[in-house]
Design a protein around this motif. Structure first.
Motif, PDB file in Angstrom:
ATOM      1  N   LYS A 146       0.849  -1.186   0.000  1.00 28.14           N
ATOM      2  CA  LYS A 146       0.000   0.000   0.000  1.00 28.14           C
ATOM      3  C   LYS A 146       0.889   1.241   0.000  1.00 28.14           C
ATOM      4  O   LYS A 146       1.987   1.233   0.566  1.00 28.14           O
ATOM      5  CB  LYS A 146      -0.884   0.023   1.241  1.00 28.14           C
ATOM      6  N   GLU A 147       0.394   2.281  -0.612  1.00 26.18           N
ATOM      7  CA  GLU A 147       1.154   3.529  -0.663  1.00 26.18           C
ATOM      8  C   GLU A 147       1.457   4.043   0.745  1.00 26.18           C
ATOM      9  O   GLU A 147       2.544   4.565   0.999  1.00 26.18           O
ATOM     10  CB  GLU A 147       0.389   4.591  -1.454  1.00 26.18           C
ATOM     11  N   GLU A 148       0.528   3.879   1.670  1.00 30.92           N
ATOM     12  CA  GLU A 148       0.744   4.331   3.049  1.00 30.92           C
ATOM     13  C   GLU A 148       1.920   3.598   3.694  1.00 30.92           C
ATOM     14  O   GLU A 148       2.676   4.179   4.466  1.00 30.92           O
ATOM     15  CB  GLU A 148      -0.503   4.114   3.915  1.00 30.92           C
ATOM     16  N   ASP A 149       2.067   2.296   3.389  1.00 31.66           N
ATOM     17  CA  ASP A 149       3.195   1.533   3.930  1.00 31.66           C
ATOM     18  C   ASP A 149       4.510   2.051   3.363  1.00 31.66           C
ATOM     19  O   ASP A 149       5.498   2.190   4.083  1.00 31.66           O
ATOM     20  CB  ASP A 149       3.035   0.043   3.624  1.00 31.66           C
ATOM     21  N   TRP A 150       4.530   2.309   2.053  1.00 28.37           N
ATOM     22  CA  TRP A 150       5.724   2.860   1.416  1.00 28.37           C
ATOM     23  C   TRP A 150       6.087   4.204   2.049  1.00 28.37           C
ATOM     24  O   TRP A 150       7.247   4.458   2.375  1.00 28.37           O
ATOM     25  CB  TRP A 150       5.493   3.019  -0.087  1.00 28.37           C
ATOM     26  N   ASP A 151       5.101   5.056   2.249  1.00 30.96           N
ATOM     27  CA  ASP A 151       5.334   6.366   2.854  1.00 30.96           C
ATOM     28  C   ASP A 151       5.889   6.227   4.272  1.00 30.96           C
ATOM     29  O   ASP A 151       6.793   6.979   4.669  1.00 30.96           O
ATOM     30  CB  ASP A 151       4.047   7.191   2.883  1.00 30.96           C
ATOM     31  N   THR A 152       5.373   5.280   5.035  1.00 28.33           N
ATOM     32  CA  THR A 152       5.870   5.063   6.396  1.00 28.33           C
ATOM     33  C   THR A 152       7.341   4.664   6.385  1.00 28.33           C
ATOM     34  O   THR A 152       8.143   5.171   7.177  1.00 28.33           O
ATOM     35  CB  THR A 152       5.041   3.969   7.111  1.00 28.33           C
ATOM     36  N   VAL A 153       7.719   3.764   5.496  1.00 32.89           N
ATOM     37  CA  VAL A 153       9.120   3.326   5.394  1.00 32.89           C
ATOM     38  C   VAL A 153      10.018   4.506   5.018  1.00 32.89           C
ATOM     39  O   VAL A 153      11.042   4.750   5.658  1.00 32.89           O
ATOM     40  CB  VAL A 153       9.269   2.168   4.371  1.00 32.89           C
ATOM     41  N   ILE A 154       9.649   5.240   3.988  1.00 33.20           N
ATOM     42  CA  ILE A 154      10.458   6.372   3.535  1.00 33.20           C
ATOM     43  C   ILE A 154      10.521   7.456   4.607  1.00 33.20           C
ATOM     44  O   ILE A 154      11.590   8.003   4.898  1.00 33.20           O
ATOM     45  CB  ILE A 154       9.916   6.940   2.200  1.00 33.20           C
ATOM     46  N   ASP A 155       9.384   7.770   5.208  1.00 29.21           N
ATOM     47  CA  ASP A 155       9.349   8.829   6.214  1.00 29.21           C
ATOM     48  C   ASP A 155      10.178   8.482   7.448  1.00 29.21           C
ATOM     49  O   ASP A 155      10.828   9.354   8.021  1.00 29.21           O
ATOM     50  CB  ASP A 155       7.909   9.143   6.628  1.00 29.21           C
ATOM     51  N   THR A 156      10.150   7.239   7.867  1.00 29.59           N
ATOM     52  CA  THR A 156      10.921   6.842   9.045  1.00 29.59           C
ATOM     53  C   THR A 156      12.394   6.648   8.704  1.00 29.59           C
ATOM     54  O   THR A 156      13.272   7.224   9.346  1.00 29.59           O
ATOM     55  CB  THR A 156      10.352   5.546   9.657  1.00 29.59           C
ATOM     56  N   ASN A 157      12.668   5.846   7.694  1.00 28.69           N
ATOM     57  CA  ASN A 157      14.048   5.449   7.416  1.00 28.69           C
ATOM     58  C   ASN A 157      14.879   6.558   6.782  1.00 28.69           C
ATOM     59  O   ASN A 157      16.081   6.639   7.055  1.00 28.69           O
ATOM     60  CB  ASN A 157      14.060   4.222   6.516  1.00 28.69           C
ATOM     61  N   LEU A 158      14.281   7.376   5.942  1.00 29.53           N
ATOM     62  CA  LEU A 158      15.042   8.432   5.270  1.00 29.53           C
ATOM     63  C   LEU A 158      14.771   9.810   5.862  1.00 29.53           C
ATOM     64  O   LEU A 158      15.706  10.497   6.285  1.00 29.53           O
ATOM     65  CB  LEU A 158      14.728   8.436   3.771  1.00 29.53           C
ATOM     66  N   LYS A 159      13.523  10.196   5.886  1.00 28.80           N
ATOM     67  CA  LYS A 159      13.208  11.515   6.428  1.00 28.80           C
ATOM     68  C   LYS A 159      13.557  11.609   7.909  1.00 28.80           C
ATOM     69  O   LYS A 159      13.996  12.651   8.384  1.00 28.80           O
ATOM     70  CB  LYS A 159      11.729  11.839   6.209  1.00 28.80           C
ATOM     71  N   GLY A 160      13.401  10.506   8.631  1.00 29.83           N
ATOM     72  CA  GLY A 160      13.755  10.501  10.050  1.00 29.83           C
ATOM     73  C   GLY A 160      15.226  10.809  10.271  1.00 29.83           C
ATOM     74  O   GLY A 160      15.593  11.585  11.161  1.00 29.83           O
ATOM     75  N   ALA A 161      16.091  10.235   9.452  1.00 27.79           N
ATOM     76  CA  ALA A 161      17.535  10.519   9.563  1.00 27.79           C
ATOM     77  C   ALA A 161      17.800  11.979   9.212  1.00 27.79           C
ATOM     78  O   ALA A 161      18.571  12.667   9.895  1.00 27.79           O
ATOM     79  CB  ALA A 161      18.322   9.586   8.655  1.00 27.79           C
ATOM     80  N   PHE A 162      17.164  12.481   8.154  1.00 20.51           N
ATOM     81  CA  PHE A 162      17.299  13.894   7.784  1.00 20.51           C
ATOM     82  C   PHE A 162      16.862  14.783   8.936  1.00 20.51           C
ATOM     83  O   PHE A 162      17.563  15.745   9.303  1.00 20.51           O
ATOM     84  CB  PHE A 162      16.455  14.183   6.530  1.00 20.51           C
ATOM     85  N   ASN A 163      15.700  14.483   9.522  1.00 18.52           N
ATOM     86  CA  ASN A 163      15.171  15.314  10.603  1.00 18.52           C
ATOM     87  C   ASN A 163      16.103  15.365  11.799  1.00 18.52           C
ATOM     88  O   ASN A 163      16.330  16.434  12.376  1.00 18.52           O
ATOM     89  CB  ASN A 163      13.793  14.800  11.045  1.00 18.52           C
ATOM     90  N   THR A 164      16.651  14.225  12.196  1.00 25.07           N
ATOM     91  CA  THR A 164      17.508  14.227  13.381  1.00 25.07           C
ATOM     92  C   THR A 164      18.855  14.892  13.102  1.00 25.07           C
ATOM     93  O   THR A 164      19.356  15.642  13.936  1.00 25.07           O
ATOM     94  CB  THR A 164      17.708  12.806  13.945  1.00 25.07           C
ATOM     95  N   VAL A 165      19.429  14.648  11.948  1.00 24.58           N
ATOM     96  CA  VAL A 165      20.698  15.323  11.620  1.00 24.58           C
ATOM     97  C   VAL A 165      20.475  16.833  11.582  1.00 24.58           C
ATOM     98  O   VAL A 165      21.264  17.598  12.145  1.00 24.58           O
ATOM     99  CB  VAL A 165      21.278  14.807  10.288  1.00 24.58           C
ATOM    100  N   LYS A 166      19.412  17.263  10.946  1.00 24.17           N
ATOM    101  CA  LYS A 166      19.123  18.701  10.853  1.00 24.17           C
ATOM    102  C   LYS A 166      18.923  19.308  12.237  1.00 24.17           C
ATOM    103  O   LYS A 166      19.412  20.401  12.523  1.00 24.17           O
ATOM    104  CB  LYS A 166      17.901  18.913   9.970  1.00 24.17           C
ATOM    105  N   ALA A 167      18.224  18.601  13.112  1.00 21.44           N
ATOM    106  CA  ALA A 167      17.931  19.120  14.453  1.00 21.44           C
ATOM    107  C   ALA A 167      19.183  19.254  15.323  1.00 21.44           C
ATOM    108  O   ALA A 167      19.293  20.169  16.128  1.00 21.44           O
ATOM    109  CB  ALA A 167      16.918  18.218  15.148  1.00 21.44           C
ATOM    110  N   PHE A 168      20.139  18.348  15.140  1.00 20.16           N
ATOM    111  CA  PHE A 168      21.325  18.341  16.002  1.00 20.16           C
ATOM    112  C   PHE A 168      22.601  18.841  15.321  1.00 20.16           C
ATOM    113  O   PHE A 168      23.652  18.894  15.929  1.00 20.16           O
ATOM    114  CB  PHE A 168      21.575  16.920  16.528  1.00 20.16           C
ATOM    115  N   MET A 169      22.510  19.243  14.050  1.00 22.01           N
ATOM    116  CA  MET A 169      23.693  19.575  13.267  1.00 22.01           C
ATOM    117  C   MET A 169      24.557  20.650  13.895  1.00 22.01           C
ATOM    118  O   MET A 169      25.766  20.496  14.018  1.00 22.01           O
ATOM    119  CB  MET A 169      23.292  19.990  11.850  1.00 22.01           C
ATOM    120  N   ARG A 170      23.977  21.749  14.294  1.00 17.48           N
ATOM    121  CA  ARG A 170      24.773  22.849  14.862  1.00 17.48           C
ATOM    122  C   ARG A 170      25.515  22.401  16.121  1.00 17.48           C
ATOM    123  O   ARG A 170      26.682  22.726  16.309  1.00 17.48           O
ATOM    124  CB  ARG A 170      23.898  24.056  15.150  1.00 17.48           C
ATOM    125  N   THR A 171      24.818  21.676  16.958  1.00 19.29           N
ATOM    126  CA  THR A 171      25.440  21.192  18.196  1.00 19.29           C
ATOM    127  C   THR A 171      26.584  20.231  17.893  1.00 19.29           C
ATOM    128  O   THR A 171      27.639  20.318  18.516  1.00 19.29           O
ATOM    129  CB  THR A 171      24.388  20.479  19.060  1.00 19.29           C
TER     130      THR A 171
END
Length: 121
Positions: free
Chosen positions: A94-119
Protein backbone atom coordinates in the motif's frame (compact mmCIF):
# COMPACT_ATOMS: atom_id res chain seq x y z
CA UNK A 1 20.08 6.89 19.77
CA UNK A 2 16.96 6.70 17.63
CA UNK A 3 15.20 3.36 17.43
CA UNK A 4 16.60 2.53 20.87
CA UNK A 5 13.44 0.96 22.25
CA UNK A 6 14.67 -2.53 21.38
CA UNK A 7 17.12 -4.56 19.34
CA UNK A 8 20.24 -3.01 17.86
CA UNK A 9 19.34 0.51 19.01
CA UNK A 10 18.91 -0.60 22.60
CA UNK A 11 22.23 -2.42 22.52
CA UNK A 12 23.97 0.64 21.08
CA UNK A 13 22.45 2.75 23.88
CA UNK A 14 23.54 0.17 26.47
CA UNK A 15 27.10 0.14 25.10
CA UNK A 16 27.32 3.94 25.14
CA UNK A 17 26.03 3.96 28.74
CA UNK A 18 28.65 1.35 29.69
CA UNK A 19 31.29 3.77 28.40
CA UNK A 20 29.96 6.55 30.65
CA UNK A 21 27.71 8.39 28.21
CA UNK A 22 24.41 10.01 29.10
CA UNK A 23 22.09 8.45 26.55
CA UNK A 24 18.82 9.66 25.05
CA UNK A 25 16.82 6.50 24.34
CA UNK A 26 14.51 7.53 21.50
CA UNK A 27 11.62 5.46 20.19
CA UNK A 28 8.19 6.12 18.72
CA UNK A 29 6.64 4.16 21.60
CA UNK A 30 6.73 5.59 25.12
CA UNK A 31 6.52 2.12 26.65
CA UNK A 32 9.33 0.80 24.45
CA UNK A 33 11.84 3.57 25.14
CA UNK A 34 10.78 3.73 28.79
CA UNK A 35 11.38 0.03 29.31
CA UNK A 36 14.73 0.19 27.48
CA UNK A 37 15.88 3.19 29.53
CA UNK A 38 14.82 1.45 32.75
CA UNK A 39 16.81 -1.66 31.82
CA UNK A 40 19.90 0.40 30.97
CA UNK A 41 19.58 2.42 34.18
CA UNK A 42 19.50 -0.81 36.23
CA UNK A 43 22.97 -1.59 34.91
CA UNK A 44 24.26 1.98 34.66
CA UNK A 45 22.25 4.18 37.07
CA UNK A 46 21.25 7.60 35.77
CA UNK A 47 22.69 7.04 32.31
CA UNK A 48 19.56 6.76 30.15
CA UNK A 49 16.58 9.02 29.57
CA UNK A 50 13.59 7.94 27.49
CA UNK A 51 12.10 10.15 24.78
CA UNK A 52 9.10 9.04 22.76
CA UNK A 53 8.98 10.75 19.37
CA UNK A 54 8.22 9.81 15.79
CA UNK A 55 11.41 10.75 13.92
CA UNK A 56 9.33 11.26 10.75
CA UNK A 57 7.70 14.28 12.40
CA UNK A 58 10.00 17.23 11.67
CA UNK A 59 8.68 19.57 14.36
CA UNK A 60 8.63 16.83 17.00
CA UNK A 61 12.30 16.12 16.30
CA UNK A 62 13.16 19.84 16.53
CA UNK A 63 11.40 19.90 19.92
CA UNK A 64 13.23 16.73 20.91
CA UNK A 65 16.59 18.36 20.22
CA UNK A 66 15.70 21.22 22.54
CA UNK A 67 14.48 18.87 25.26
CA UNK A 68 17.55 16.65 25.12
CA UNK A 69 19.92 19.61 25.18
CA UNK A 70 18.10 21.17 28.13
CA UNK A 71 17.66 17.95 30.10
CA UNK A 72 20.87 15.97 29.60
CA UNK A 73 23.15 18.34 27.71
CA UNK A 74 24.32 18.95 24.17
CA UNK A 75 24.92 15.67 22.35
CA UNK A 76 28.33 14.65 21.05
CA UNK A 77 27.11 11.56 19.20
CA UNK A 78 24.03 10.91 17.08
CA UNK A 79 23.02 7.38 16.14
CA UNK A 80 20.29 7.25 13.49
CA UNK A 81 19.05 3.73 14.03
CA UNK A 82 15.27 4.16 13.72
CA UNK A 83 13.84 2.12 10.90
CA UNK A 84 10.77 0.18 9.89
CA UNK A 85 9.96 -2.45 7.32
CA UNK A 86 6.73 -3.21 5.58
CA UNK A 87 7.85 -6.35 3.82
CA UNK A 88 5.58 -7.40 1.03
CA UNK A 89 5.60 -7.72 -2.71
CA UNK A 90 5.61 -4.33 -4.40
CA UNK A 91 2.39 -5.16 -6.21
CA UNK A 92 0.70 -5.72 -2.82
CA UNK A 93 2.31 -2.83 -0.94
CA UNK A 94 0.00 0.00 0.00
CA UNK A 95 1.15 3.53 -0.66
CA UNK A 96 0.74 4.33 3.05
CA UNK A 97 3.19 1.53 3.93
CA UNK A 98 5.72 2.86 1.42
CA UNK A 99 5.33 6.37 2.85
CA UNK A 100 5.87 5.06 6.40
CA UNK A 101 9.12 3.33 5.39
CA UNK A 102 10.46 6.37 3.53
CA UNK A 103 9.35 8.83 6.21
CA UNK A 104 10.92 6.84 9.05
CA UNK A 105 14.05 5.45 7.42
CA UNK A 106 15.04 8.43 5.27
CA UNK A 107 13.21 11.52 6.43
CA UNK A 108 13.75 10.50 10.05
CA UNK A 109 17.54 10.52 9.56
CA UNK A 110 17.30 13.89 7.78
CA UNK A 111 15.17 15.31 10.60
CA UNK A 112 17.51 14.23 13.38
CA UNK A 113 20.70 15.32 11.62
CA UNK A 114 19.12 18.70 10.85
CA UNK A 115 17.93 19.12 14.45
CA UNK A 116 21.33 18.34 16.00
CA UNK A 117 23.69 19.58 13.27
CA UNK A 118 24.77 22.85 14.86
CA UNK A 119 25.44 21.19 18.20
CA UNK A 120 27.40 18.35 16.64
CA UNK A 121 29.49 20.68 14.48
Amino acid sequence: VTGAGRGIGQEIARKLASEGAKVAVVSRSASSCGKAADEINKEFPGSATAYDVDVADHQAVQDLATRITNEIGAPNILINNAGVTRDTLLMRMKEEDWDTVIDTNLKGAFNTVKAFMRTLM
